[in-house]
Design a protein around this motif. Structure first.
Motif, PDB file in Angstrom:
ATOM      1  N   ARG A  60      54.820  14.152 -12.559  1.00  0.00           N
ATOM      2  CA  ARG A  60      56.143  14.310 -12.567  1.00  0.00           C
ATOM      3  C   ARG A  60      56.773  13.012 -12.500  1.00  0.00           C
ATOM      4  O   ARG A  60      56.418  11.919 -12.150  1.00  0.00           O
ATOM      5  N   GLN A  61      58.050  12.725 -13.282  1.00  0.00           N
ATOM      6  CA  GLN A  61      58.814  11.449 -13.370  1.00  0.00           C
ATOM      7  C   GLN A  61      59.928  11.800 -12.224  1.00  0.00           C
ATOM      8  O   GLN A  61      60.633  12.653 -12.057  1.00  0.00           O
ATOM      9  N   VAL A  62      59.533  10.693 -11.188  1.00  0.00           N
ATOM     10  CA  VAL A  62      60.523  10.732 -10.120  1.00  0.00           C
ATOM     11  C   VAL A  62      61.033   9.468  -9.600  1.00  0.00           C
ATOM     12  O   VAL A  62      60.514   8.392 -10.135  1.00  0.00           O
ATOM     13  N   ASP A  63      61.843   9.495  -8.747  1.00  0.00           N
ATOM     14  CA  ASP A  63      62.392   8.222  -8.212  1.00  0.00           C
ATOM     15  C   ASP A  63      61.625   7.703  -7.050  1.00  0.00           C
ATOM     16  O   ASP A  63      60.695   8.264  -6.652  1.00  0.00           O
ATOM     17  N   ASP A  64      62.035   6.672  -6.384  1.00  0.00           N
ATOM     18  CA  ASP A  64      61.228   6.186  -5.146  1.00  0.00           C
ATOM     19  C   ASP A  64      60.850   7.007  -4.140  1.00  0.00           C
ATOM     20  O   ASP A  64      60.076   6.920  -3.029  1.00  0.00           O
ATOM     21  N   ASN A  65      62.149   8.035  -3.923  1.00  0.00           N
ATOM     22  CA  ASN A  65      62.070   8.756  -2.815  1.00  0.00           C
ATOM     23  C   ASN A  65      61.480  10.300  -3.126  1.00  0.00           C
ATOM     24  O   ASN A  65      61.277  11.141  -2.388  1.00  0.00           O
ATOM     25  N   GLY A  66      60.764  10.262  -4.508  1.00  0.00           N
ATOM     26  CA  GLY A  66      60.061  11.454  -4.678  1.00  0.00           C
ATOM     27  C   GLY A  66      60.967  12.561  -5.560  1.00  0.00           C
ATOM     28  O   GLY A  66      60.534  13.420  -5.699  1.00  0.00           O
ATOM     29  N   ALA A  67      62.146  12.224  -5.813  1.00  0.00           N
ATOM     30  CA  ALA A  67      63.009  13.100  -6.209  1.00  0.00           C
ATOM     31  C   ALA A  67      63.109  13.245  -7.912  1.00  0.00           C
ATOM     32  O   ALA A  67      62.924  12.002  -8.352  1.00  0.00           O
ATOM     33  N   PRO A  68      62.979  14.274  -8.507  1.00  0.00           N
ATOM     34  CA  PRO A  68      62.928  14.114  -9.955  1.00  0.00           C
ATOM     35  C   PRO A  68      63.972  13.428 -10.572  1.00  0.00           C
ATOM     36  O   PRO A  68      65.153  13.424  -9.998  1.00  0.00           O
ATOM     37  N   LEU A  69      63.564  12.730 -11.751  1.00  0.00           N
ATOM     38  CA  LEU A  69      64.593  12.034 -12.556  1.00  0.00           C
ATOM     39  C   LEU A  69      65.104  13.074 -13.748  1.00  0.00           C
ATOM     40  O   LEU A  69      64.383  13.146 -14.498  1.00  0.00           O
ATOM     41  N   SER A  70      66.256  13.307 -13.658  1.00  0.00           N
ATOM     42  CA  SER A  70      66.752  14.172 -14.809  1.00  0.00           C
ATOM     43  C   SER A  70      67.157  13.220 -16.125  1.00  0.00           C
ATOM     44  O   SER A  70      67.463  12.082 -15.966  1.00  0.00           O
ATOM     45  N   PRO A  71      66.919  13.997 -17.181  1.00  0.00           N
ATOM     46  CA  PRO A  71      67.230  13.143 -18.439  1.00  0.00           C
ATOM     47  C   PRO A  71      68.978  12.792 -18.590  1.00  0.00           C
ATOM     48  O   PRO A  71      69.124  11.588 -19.127  1.00  0.00           O
ATOM     49  N   ALA A  72      69.708  13.455 -17.932  1.00  0.00           N
ATOM     50  CA  ALA A  72      71.165  13.033 -17.811  1.00  0.00           C
ATOM     51  C   ALA A  72      71.339  11.767 -17.114  1.00  0.00           C
ATOM     52  O   ALA A  72      71.911  11.036 -17.418  1.00  0.00           O
ATOM     53  N   ALA A  73      70.486  11.629 -15.952  1.00  0.00           N
ATOM     54  CA  ALA A  73      70.707  10.410 -15.050  1.00  0.00           C
ATOM     55  C   ALA A  73      70.318   9.311 -15.800  1.00  0.00           C
ATOM     56  O   ALA A  73      70.673   8.117 -15.853  1.00  0.00           O
ATOM     57  N   LEU A  74      69.261   9.370 -16.603  1.00  0.00           N
ATOM     58  CA  LEU A  74      68.567   8.322 -17.470  1.00  0.00           C
ATOM     59  C   LEU A  74      69.449   7.934 -18.600  1.00  0.00           C
ATOM     60  O   LEU A  74      69.637   6.927 -19.015  1.00  0.00           O
ATOM     61  N   ASP A  75      70.040   9.071 -19.201  1.00  0.00           N
ATOM     62  CA  ASP A  75      71.092   8.660 -20.242  1.00  0.00           C
ATOM     63  C   ASP A  75      72.157   8.025 -19.908  1.00  0.00           C
ATOM     64  O   ASP A  75      72.719   6.796 -20.268  1.00  0.00           O
ATOM     65  N   GLN A  76      72.724   8.294 -18.599  1.00  0.00           N
ATOM     66  CA  GLN A  76      73.864   7.492 -18.065  1.00  0.00           C
ATOM     67  C   GLN A  76      73.413   6.008 -17.864  1.00  0.00           C
ATOM     68  O   GLN A  76      74.405   5.240 -18.229  1.00  0.00           O
ATOM     69  N   ILE A  77      72.565   5.813 -17.184  1.00  0.00           N
ATOM     70  CA  ILE A  77      72.103   4.356 -17.174  1.00  0.00           C
ATOM     71  C   ILE A  77      71.966   3.805 -18.629  1.00  0.00           C
ATOM     72  O   ILE A  77      71.997   2.351 -18.529  1.00  0.00           O
ATOM     73  N   GLU A  78      71.259   4.365 -19.470  1.00  0.00           N
ATOM     74  CA  GLU A  78      71.058   3.749 -20.822  1.00  0.00           C
ATOM     75  C   GLU A  78      72.543   3.265 -21.460  1.00  0.00           C
ATOM     76  O   GLU A  78      72.336   2.161 -22.008  1.00  0.00           O
ATOM     77  N   GLN A  79      73.261   4.126 -20.992  1.00  0.00           N
ATOM     78  CA  GLN A  79      74.700   3.711 -21.630  1.00  0.00           C
ATOM     79  C   GLN A  79      75.333   2.530 -20.922  1.00  0.00           C
ATOM     80  O   GLN A  79      76.011   1.592 -21.342  1.00  0.00           O
ATOM     81  N   GLN A  80      74.999   2.299 -19.637  1.00  0.00           N
ATOM     82  CA  GLN A  80      75.460   1.267 -18.636  1.00  0.00           C
ATOM     83  C   GLN A  80      74.767  -0.031 -19.227  1.00  0.00           C
ATOM     84  O   GLN A  80      75.538  -1.107 -19.099  1.00  0.00           O
ATOM     85  N   LEU A  81      73.515   0.153 -19.614  1.00  0.00           N
ATOM     86  CA  LEU A  81      72.665  -1.430 -20.244  1.00  0.00           C
ATOM     87  C   LEU A  81      73.418  -1.740 -21.316  1.00  0.00           C
ATOM     88  O   LEU A  81      73.390  -2.787 -21.385  1.00  0.00           O
ATOM     89  N   THR A  82      74.385  -1.177 -21.954  1.00  0.00           N
ATOM     90  CA  THR A  82      74.856  -1.502 -23.350  1.00  0.00           C
ATOM     91  C   THR A  82      76.036  -2.736 -22.672  1.00  0.00           C
ATOM     92  O   THR A  82      75.979  -3.702 -23.497  1.00  0.00           O
ATOM     93  N   GLN A  83      76.415  -2.548 -21.662  1.00  0.00           N
ATOM     94  CA  GLN A  83      77.519  -3.348 -21.068  1.00  0.00           C
ATOM     95  C   GLN A  83      77.002  -4.505 -20.586  1.00  0.00           C
ATOM     96  O   GLN A  83      77.302  -5.800 -20.872  1.00  0.00           O
ATOM     97  N   LEU A  84      75.755  -4.617 -19.928  1.00  0.00           N
ATOM     98  CA  LEU A  84      74.874  -5.764 -19.292  1.00  0.00           C
ATOM     99  C   LEU A  84      74.580  -6.606 -20.627  1.00  0.00           C
ATOM    100  O   LEU A  84      74.679  -7.485 -20.492  1.00  0.00           O
ATOM    101  N   TYR A  85      74.005  -6.137 -21.691  1.00  0.00           N
ATOM    102  CA  TYR A  85      73.481  -6.954 -22.635  1.00  0.00           C
ATOM    103  C   TYR A  85      74.618  -7.278 -23.395  1.00  0.00           C
ATOM    104  O   TYR A  85      74.604  -8.563 -23.773  1.00  0.00           O
ATOM    105  N   ALA A  86      76.021  -6.853 -23.463  1.00  0.00           N
ATOM    106  CA  ALA A  86      77.167  -7.214 -23.966  1.00  0.00           C
ATOM    107  C   ALA A  86      77.600  -8.524 -23.050  1.00  0.00           C
ATOM    108  O   ALA A  86      78.067  -9.580 -23.846  1.00  0.00           O
TER     109      ALA A  86
END
Length: 367
Positions: free
Chosen positions: A322-348
């Motif tokens: 299972r793909q989980v966070d440090d607390n063992g909670a499942p990581l949803s594709p929606a949460a990962l999508d949001q993080i990927e969008q935020q990374l664009t700002q960091l790279y810029a």
């Protein structure tokens, strides 16, 4: 507090102030009056840090240990990757210069370098301007140099260059100058420390390490089986016990001056129990593994977060995990999508500062 303790505190403060003041006076007294020769590097650069250390930005639900691992990369095959030659960069180094009346052999310069090339937690780098080509380069014993420059890194993840560290840099430069018969041209302490704080503040606001944990559904994996599945996904380079990496070449389109093109870098790391690598039993059970992306260390052109997500998905299928966070909670594709969008700002933000992700200069700053 007794009178004796108060007196000792006052004396200690006066001694520290006297050391800093002496270094400032000595730097001013020995500053060269002649202008720098054409082709010489900039006097100093913008770099940050905080003596207490920098807090690294982490996305919700993702975590990881930042590691600057490239110089220690070792292939899973018998070959080893050569560490890159680090270069002084005015973006992240304060620079002291030494001019020579006559070219000096590199062998002579190397023999007079400080025994410890660091002040506090900050590394020192040295380069010479080749008397024949006029180019700055890492010192070579067989070459001759018309000028020398010493750079001290102004910031890293351990914090900014502080007054005590810079005073030590000044002292080492004066000692080197005395040995070479050339007084160092040093940047002003107040300017350097201000630049260090500014760059450290910028770096702290644009730093992120992301991780995805894989947790066994039921039965733990044997360590050999875990390694086999990891290699099938592309983790073919060993960094250390319990640490594998998916390695890629630095893309040509992401290199500003061509110096990084073709350099091998760890795109995504895979961490698991290091004790399992030392166990004699190939079936040593491992029930958890972590994929880690150190964002500033990897060029955006390689799409590292998308590659990490794909590797996590494929490994989860192969390992029945299972793909989980440090607390063992499942990581949803929606949460990962949001993080990927935020990374664009960091790279810029990194690009705007001239610190493109994955370059050697940026890797030094975020290490």
């Amino acid at each position: 507090m007794g009178q004796l303790q108060q007196a000792l505190l006052v004396v200690g403060a006066l001694i520290i102030a006297a050391v800093v003041a002496f270094n400032l006076w000595q730097s001013w007294q020995l500053r060269r009056r002649r202008p720098r020769s054409e082709g010489a590097g900039p006097l100093m650069g913008d770099e940050p840090g905080t003596a207490a250390g920098r807090d690294v930005q982490r996305e919700p639900g993702l975590d990881g240990e930042p590691q600057y691992v490239e110089p220690q990369l070792a292939s899973a095959e018998p070959t080893r990757l050569r560490p890159p030659a680090l270069r002084i960069d005015p973006l992240i180094d304060a620079i002291a210069s030494f001019m020579f009346e006559q070219p000096v052999p590199g062998e002579s310069l190397l023999s007079r370098m400080p025994r410890i090339a660091r002040v506090g937690t900050k590394p020192l780098l040295f380069e010479g301007r080749n008397a024949q080509s006029g180019l700055w380069e890492t010192l070579q014993p067989s070459e001759r140099y018309a000028e020398l420059q010493a750079g001290v890194q102004l910031a890293s993840r351990s914090g900014a260059l502080n007054a005590i560290e810079y005073s030590e840099f000044v002292t080492k430069c004066h000692a080197l100058g005395e040995a070479l018969g050339s007084s160092p041209d040093l940047p002003d302490m107040a300017d350097v420390l201000e630049q260090a704080r500014d760059l450290d503040s910028f770096a702290a606001a644009n730093d992120a390490q992301l991780s995805i944990n894989l947790q066994a559904h039921g039965v733990a994996w044997g360590v050999d089986y875990l390694r086999q599945q990891a290699q099938a996904v592309g983790f073919n380079t060993s960094l250390a016990a319990g640490r594998l990496a998916l390695v890629e070449q630095f893309p040509a389109e992401a290199a500003a001056d061509g110096s990084d093109v073709g350099r091998l870098i760890p795109l995504v790391q895979l961490h698991y129990d290091s004790l399992a690598d030392f166990a004699e039993n190939p079936e040593m059970p491992v029930s958890r593994a972590t994929l880690l992306l150190d964002v500033p260390q990897v060029p955006q052109a390689l799409q590292p977060f998308a590659r990490m997500r794909d590797a996590a998905r494929r490994l989860a299928q192969g390992l029945d995990a299972r793909q989980v966070d440090d607390n063992g909670a499942p990581l949803s594709p929606a949460a990962l999508d949001q993080i990927e969008q935020q990374l664009t700002q960091l790279y810029a933000a990194l690009d705007e500062r001239g610190l493109q992700a994955g370059t050697l200069t940026t890797q030094r700053l975020f290490s």
